[in-house]
Scaffold this motif. Structure first.
Motif, PDB file in Angstrom:
ATOM      1  N   PHE A 194       2.566   0.841  -3.564  1.00 49.10           N
ATOM      2  CA  PHE A 194       1.283   0.540  -5.165  1.00 49.10           C
ATOM      3  C   PHE A 194       0.671   1.901  -4.144  1.00 49.10           C
ATOM      4  N   PRO A 195       0.741   2.835  -4.179  1.00 51.96           N
ATOM      5  CA  PRO A 195      -0.643   3.419  -3.628  1.00 51.96           C
ATOM      6  C   PRO A 195      -1.858   3.459  -3.929  1.00 51.96           C
ATOM      7  N   ALA A 231       7.848   5.300  -4.625  1.00 57.51           N
ATOM      8  CA  ALA A 231       6.383   6.068  -4.032  1.00 57.51           C
ATOM      9  C   ALA A 231       6.529   7.071  -2.462  1.00 57.51           C
ATOM     10  N   GLU A 232       5.556   7.507  -1.822  1.00 62.24           N
ATOM     11  CA  GLU A 232       5.255   7.835  -0.664  1.00 62.24           C
ATOM     12  C   GLU A 232       5.315   7.105   0.236  1.00 62.24           C
ATOM     13  N   ALA A 233       5.174   7.245   1.439  1.00 62.72           N
ATOM     14  CA  ALA A 233       5.110   6.453   2.554  1.00 62.72           C
ATOM     15  C   ALA A 233       3.590   7.149   3.785  1.00 62.72           C
ATOM     16  N   HIS A 234       3.840   6.034   4.845  1.00 57.28           N
ATOM     17  CA  HIS A 234       2.861   6.759   5.562  1.00 57.28           C
ATOM     18  C   HIS A 234       3.178   7.919   6.357  1.00 57.28           C
ATOM     19  N   ASP A 288       0.041  10.909  -1.263  1.00 59.46           N
ATOM     20  CA  ASP A 288       0.212   9.667  -1.492  1.00 59.46           C
ATOM     21  C   ASP A 288      -1.485   8.764  -0.644  1.00 59.46           C
ATOM     22  N   THR A 289      -2.334   9.963  -0.411  1.00 57.70           N
ATOM     23  CA  THR A 289      -3.613   9.635   0.675  1.00 57.70           C
ATOM     24  C   THR A 289      -3.690   9.391   1.728  1.00 57.70           C
ATOM     25  N   HIS A 290      -2.468   8.472   2.314  1.00 58.32           N
ATOM     26  CA  HIS A 290      -2.320   7.764   2.910  1.00 58.32           C
ATOM     27  C   HIS A 290      -2.629   8.787   4.112  1.00 58.32           C
ATOM     28  N   ASP A 334       0.589  -1.186  -0.341  1.00 60.20           N
ATOM     29  CA  ASP A 334      -0.156  -0.071  -0.261  1.00 60.20           C
ATOM     30  C   ASP A 334       0.969   1.097  -0.084  1.00 60.20           C
ATOM     31  N   ASP A 335       2.293   0.966   0.423  1.00 65.04           N
ATOM     32  CA  ASP A 335       2.662   2.945   0.331  1.00 65.04           C
ATOM     33  C   ASP A 335       3.535   2.031  -0.889  1.00 65.04           C
TER      34      ASP A 335
END
Lengths: 318, 123
Positions: free
Chosen positions: A307-308, B28-31, B109-111, A304-305
């Motif tokens: 490939f959000p 990619a981004e993360a939380h 990234d919407t988290h 989920d991180d």
């Protein structure tokens, strides 16, 4: 028997559907992050990939056999609270004085829902039905020819809601699972012939109660929610933990050699932004559980991180 | 080799390719996690700060990220500004006492992530 199993599966499915509530992506409950643990499944549904998980130990046989397992598990959210995972394991057995044997274990599929989430109290409950598909693995490494259904309930509880006076103890958390494994066949042929009767010998397939729990101390939580001790960043990403697994035969065990087995696994998990790495020792609780310490290590990837907007989001809904 | 073994080998190959793809994707981004705070998490400060600064591990969405600060006399936050991964919270005059910070943010990234901590202004 089959009707009983279908009834258990049906009740689990109904329970799961009736209690679905909102959940987030991987296992954040309020300010608490529950990492994916190596033996006990974490209490959330998520888009994640555990690959590889490498395990080595000596089994409880006499003489014991060195076993090496390399496994992988892919978990996918269908909705924000319901997910499916598929797992497979390749096993290498090295019996003393005999040739080595390799092969796949049965494929396992788990249907899981996160049906209760209480963010202020860092508490989460999930329920799942796991199916080990009989006959999909190799008999040479002990894969069963019959399927096994295991309804399981999972929980996670962080102690960040304790009063401030508890200080650094608030970084502790517990997770756990309790399940009941029901084989789809009550007995199986052993492959032996009774010399007296000339008939094929069969043995019962016991039903097992499976219990697992983890005690975790989250240094990321300590730093972000309790007190920032100014530790190096690497240390602030560590979660030391102990996992405990137990399974004990409950029914249909008479005439089988099944006994209570389990392990205690102390270890540590390093949590990064997009993946985590964990390693634990495996200490058997009795001779039937193993003839010495083993080890397990895992790379776990947060899809989920990574490939959000595609693979890392639920197929339906948010 | 039977069909099941062929299927298992293909499944293993697919999962391995997915893992390689996942590890190779570093953009990619993360939380968003709280990396540091001023005043520091759990600290006691001698002088009342005029502003709270929260630094996160990821860039934040301005319209969906907020923080509240509560003390013995109620809320004391006075406006939030966000720049990249840094959130600044204006503070009213803080009397001596313990203050709780509750933050809730949305990374680009919407988290969504959230958390809370406290700090103390000394007497």
């Amino acid at each position: 028997m089959t009707m009983h199993i279908l009834r258990v599966a049906g009740l689990t499915g109904a329970f799961v559907l009736l209690h679905a509530t909102a959940a987030g992506a991987h296992c954040f409950i309020g300010g608490r992050f529950f990492p994916a643990t190596l033996n006990v499944d974490d209490p959330c549904v998520a888009d994640e990939l555990s690959l590889p998980t490498v395990t080595t130990f000596r089994d409880g046989g006499d003489p014991s056999t060195r076993e090496v397992d390399i496994s992988g598990e892919f978990s996918k959210r269908i909705t924000s609270t319901f997910g499916i995972s598929v797992a497979g394991t390749w096993t290498h057995l090295r019996p003393r004085g005999e040739p080595s044997v390799n092969g796949f274990q049965n494929i396992e599929t788990t249907f899981k829902t996160q049906f209760y989430t209480n963010a202020p109290h860092e508490f989460v409950l999930s329920a799942a039905l796991s199916v080990e598909w009989g006959g999909t693995g190799s008999k040479s490494v002990g894969a069963d020819s019959f399927s096994t259904l295991t309804p399981t309930v999972y929980f996670g509880k962080g102690f960040g809601d304790l009063p401030a006076g508890f200080g650094a103890l608030r970084a502790f958390s517990l997770t756990g699972q309790i399940g009941y494994a029901v084989p789809t066949q009550s007995q199986s042929l052993t492959g032996e012939i009774d010399p007296d009767t000339g008939l094929a010998v069969s043995a019962p397939n016991p039903q097992f109660l499976q219990f697992g729990t983890t005690l975790q101390y989250s240094l990321p939580y300590l730093k972000a929610s309790v007190v920032d001790l100014g530790l190096p960043e690497f240390a602030n990403q560590l979660i030391p933990l102990v996992e405990f697994n137990l399974q004990t035969p409950i029914a249909n065990a008479s005439g089988s050699d099944a006994v209570t087995t389990g392990t205690v696994n102390p270890g540590i998990i390093w949590v990064g932004g997009k993946y985590q790495i964990g390693a634990e020792a495996i200490i058997p609780i009795n001779r039937a559980s193993g003839s010495g310490p083993g080890a397990i290590a895992q790379l776990h990837i947060y899809l989920d991180d990574l490939f959000p907007t595609t693979l890392g989001r639920p197929l339906l809904g948010e | 080799m039977n069909g099941l073994h062929i299927m298992q080998k293909k499944l293993t190959s697919l999962i391995c390719q997915l893992a390689v793809l996942a590890l190779a994707t570093g953009t990619a981004e993360a939380h968003a996690q709280l990396q540091s705070a001023s005043p520091t998490v759990g600290a006691t400060v001698a002088a009342a700060p005029a502003q709270l600064t929260l630094t996160f591990s990821e860039r934040l969405e301005r319209g969906y990220s907020r923080a509240e600060v509560r003390g013995p006399g109620g809320r004391v936050d006075a406006g939030v500004t966000i720049s990249g991964n840094v959130m600044r919270v204006g503070l009213k005059h803080l009397a001596p006492g313990t203050y709780q910070v509750d933050w809730r943010v949305l990374s680009v990234d919407t988290h969504k992530t959230e958390g809370s901590y406290s700090f103390t202004v000394g007497k």
